[in-house]
Design an enzyme around this catalytic site. Structure first.
Site, PDB file in Angstrom:
ATOM      1  N   HIS A  61      -2.055  -5.570   1.670  1.00 23.12           N
ATOM      2  CA  HIS A  61      -3.368  -6.204   1.512  1.00 23.12           C
ATOM      3  C   HIS A  61      -3.176  -7.612   0.978  1.00 23.12           C
ATOM      4  O   HIS A  61      -2.219  -7.882   0.252  1.00 23.12           O
ATOM      5  CB  HIS A  61      -4.214  -5.396   0.515  1.00 23.12           C
ATOM      6  CG  HIS A  61      -5.471  -6.109   0.108  1.00 23.12           C
ATOM      7  ND1 HIS A  61      -6.620  -6.071   0.859  1.00 23.12           N
ATOM      8  CD2 HIS A  61      -5.734  -6.916  -0.954  1.00 23.12           C
ATOM      9  CE1 HIS A  61      -7.546  -6.823   0.273  1.00 23.12           C
ATOM     10  NE2 HIS A  61      -7.031  -7.339  -0.832  1.00 23.12           N
ATOM     11  N   LYS A  75       0.825  -1.216   0.000  1.00 28.50           N
ATOM     12  CA  LYS A  75       0.000   0.000   0.000  1.00 28.50           C
ATOM     13  C   LYS A  75       0.864   1.273   0.000  1.00 28.50           C
ATOM     14  O   LYS A  75       2.077   1.211   0.253  1.00 28.50           O
ATOM     15  CB  LYS A  75      -0.911  -0.026   1.231  1.00 28.50           C
ATOM     16  CG  LYS A  75      -1.916  -1.187   1.206  1.00 28.50           C
ATOM     17  CD  LYS A  75      -2.898  -1.075   2.360  1.00 28.50           C
ATOM     18  CE  LYS A  75      -3.896  -2.205   2.334  1.00 28.50           C
ATOM     19  NZ  LYS A  75      -4.923  -2.068   3.391  1.00 28.50           N
ATOM     20  N   TYR A  85     -12.571  -1.901  -3.382  1.00 27.72           N
ATOM     21  CA  TYR A  85     -13.079  -2.123  -2.018  1.00 27.72           C
ATOM     22  C   TYR A  85     -14.614  -2.064  -1.960  1.00 27.72           C
ATOM     23  O   TYR A  85     -15.168  -1.775  -0.891  1.00 27.72           O
ATOM     24  CB  TYR A  85     -12.480  -1.093  -1.066  1.00 27.72           C
ATOM     25  CG  TYR A  85     -11.071  -1.420  -0.591  1.00 27.72           C
ATOM     26  CD1 TYR A  85     -10.773  -2.669  -0.030  1.00 27.72           C
ATOM     27  CD2 TYR A  85     -10.049  -0.483  -0.655  1.00 27.72           C
ATOM     28  CE1 TYR A  85      -9.499  -2.975   0.425  1.00 27.72           C
ATOM     29  CE2 TYR A  85      -8.766  -0.781  -0.201  1.00 27.72           C
ATOM     30  CZ  TYR A  85      -8.501  -2.028   0.341  1.00 27.72           C
ATOM     31  OH  TYR A  85      -7.245  -2.320   0.805  1.00 27.72           O
ATOM     32  N   GLU A 122     -10.144 -10.002  -7.264  1.00 31.00           N
ATOM     33  CA  GLU A 122      -9.082  -9.003  -7.085  1.00 31.00           C
ATOM     34  C   GLU A 122      -7.977  -9.152  -8.131  1.00 31.00           C
ATOM     35  O   GLU A 122      -7.437  -8.153  -8.623  1.00 31.00           O
ATOM     36  CB  GLU A 122      -8.518  -9.116  -5.668  1.00 31.00           C
ATOM     37  CG  GLU A 122      -9.551  -8.710  -4.615  1.00 31.00           C
ATOM     38  CD  GLU A 122      -9.014  -8.735  -3.197  1.00 31.00           C
ATOM     39  OE1 GLU A 122      -7.920  -9.269  -2.958  1.00 31.00           O
ATOM     40  OE2 GLU A 122      -9.719  -8.197  -2.311  1.00 31.00           O
ATOM     41  N   ASN A 137      -2.013   0.104   7.073  1.00 27.54           N
ATOM     42  CA  ASN A 137      -1.496  -1.182   7.541  1.00 27.54           C
ATOM     43  C   ASN A 137      -0.547  -1.863   6.562  1.00 27.54           C
ATOM     44  O   ASN A 137      -0.299  -3.068   6.665  1.00 27.54           O
ATOM     45  CB  ASN A 137      -2.653  -2.103   7.950  1.00 27.54           C
ATOM     46  CG  ASN A 137      -3.594  -2.411   6.793  1.00 27.54           C
ATOM     47  OD1 ASN A 137      -3.439  -1.867   5.708  1.00 27.54           O
ATOM     48  ND2 ASN A 137      -4.541  -3.295   7.032  1.00 27.54           N
TER      49      ASN A 137
HETATM   50  P1  CMP Z   1      -7.328  -4.511   3.885  1.00 23.89           P
HETATM   51  O1  CMP Z   1      -6.921  -5.848   4.354  1.00 23.89           O
HETATM   52  O2  CMP Z   1      -6.753  -3.988   2.632  1.00 23.89           O
HETATM   53  O3  CMP Z   1      -8.941  -4.486   3.767  1.00 23.89           O
HETATM   54  C1  CMP Z   1      -9.710  -3.331   3.935  1.00 23.89           C
HETATM   55  C2  CMP Z   1      -8.899  -2.172   4.425  1.00 23.89           C
HETATM   56  O4  CMP Z   1      -9.638  -1.139   5.031  1.00 23.89           O
HETATM   57  C3  CMP Z   1      -7.950  -2.646   5.520  1.00 23.89           C
HETATM   58  O5  CMP Z   1      -6.959  -3.460   5.026  1.00 23.89           O
HETATM   59  C4  CMP Z   1      -7.516  -1.327   6.118  1.00 23.89           C
HETATM   60  O6  CMP Z   1      -6.570  -0.638   5.322  1.00 23.89           O
HETATM   61  C5  CMP Z   1      -8.843  -0.580   6.075  1.00 23.89           C
HETATM   62  N1  CMP Z   1      -9.584  -0.779   7.339  1.00 23.89           N
HETATM   63  C6  CMP Z   1     -10.126  -1.897   7.830  1.00 23.89           C
HETATM   64  N2  CMP Z   1     -10.740  -1.675   9.004  1.00 23.89           N
HETATM   65  C7  CMP Z   1     -10.593  -0.358   9.237  1.00 23.89           C
HETATM   66  C8  CMP Z   1     -10.997   0.492  10.285  1.00 23.89           C
HETATM   67  N3  CMP Z   1     -11.708   0.026  11.322  1.00 23.89           N
HETATM   68  N4  CMP Z   1     -10.649   1.778  10.205  1.00 23.89           N
HETATM   69  C9  CMP Z   1      -9.954   2.256   9.151  1.00 23.89           C
HETATM   70  N5  CMP Z   1      -9.535   1.476   8.117  1.00 23.89           N
HETATM   71  C10 CMP Z   1      -9.843   0.195   8.175  1.00 23.89           C
END
Ligand code: CMP
Length: 135
Positions: free
Chosen positions: A116, A10, A50, A127, A113
């Site tokens: 993904h 990311k 998403y 995806e 984070n």
């Molecule tokens: P990802 O595994 O890419 O799937 C959805 C993404 O949304 C996740 O990683 C985070 O980057 C984001 N995400 C998921 N939960 C939250 C949350 N509670 N608050 C903000 N971002 C979130």
């Protein structure tokens, strides 16, 4: 079972120059990287990716984030690749991710984070097709 999953490095991890270390770990884990490209997606492309989260409170902010800078998308292949890659990443929230996982090392918080991974075979098919239409 040999499987394919979609992995994304990311914008936060690309910005902090962690991409090389993440790809090195992917190779050390034994995955085959069968496709890889860097791209800067639009807000609309992030919303399409998403779409399953469109009713979540974080939908607007995560799609802003994912379109904020370059990302690296990859198809990873290997035995149980979906679960293997999820284990290597660690929990979605880096604060909950085990030491030794990539999100523990390179994630910042539940949104920023670092990476993904697809969460199931049907998601992986969607995806992979989303980013690698022609291939
Ligand atoms: P990802 O595994 O890419 O799937 C959805 C993404 O949304 C996740 O990683 C985070 O980057 C984001 N995400 C998921 N939960 C939250 C949350 N509670 N608050 C903000 N971002 C979130």
């Amino acid at each position: 079972m040999a499987e394919r999953t979609l992995a994304i490095i990311k914008p936060d991890a690309v910005k902090k120059k962690a991409a090389g270390k993440i790809i090195q770990r992917i190779e050390e884990e034994g995955f085959t990287i069968s496709a890889l490209k860097m791209l800067h997606i639009t807000k609309e492309e992030a919303e399409g990716f998403y779409a399953v989260h469109k009713d979540k409170p974080f939908f607007n902010s995560v799609t802003d984030f994912m379109s904020s800078g370059p990302i690296i998308v990859m198809i990873l292949e290997g035995e149980s690749a979906i679960n293997h890659w999820r284990r290597v990443m660690g929990k979605t929230d880096p604060a909950m991710a085990e030491p030794g996982t990539l999100r523990h090392s390179y994630g910042f918080d539940i949104q920023f984070n670092g990476m993904h991974g697809s969460d199931a075979p049907e998601t992986a098919t969607f995806e992979i097709g989303y980013f690698f239409k022609d291939e």
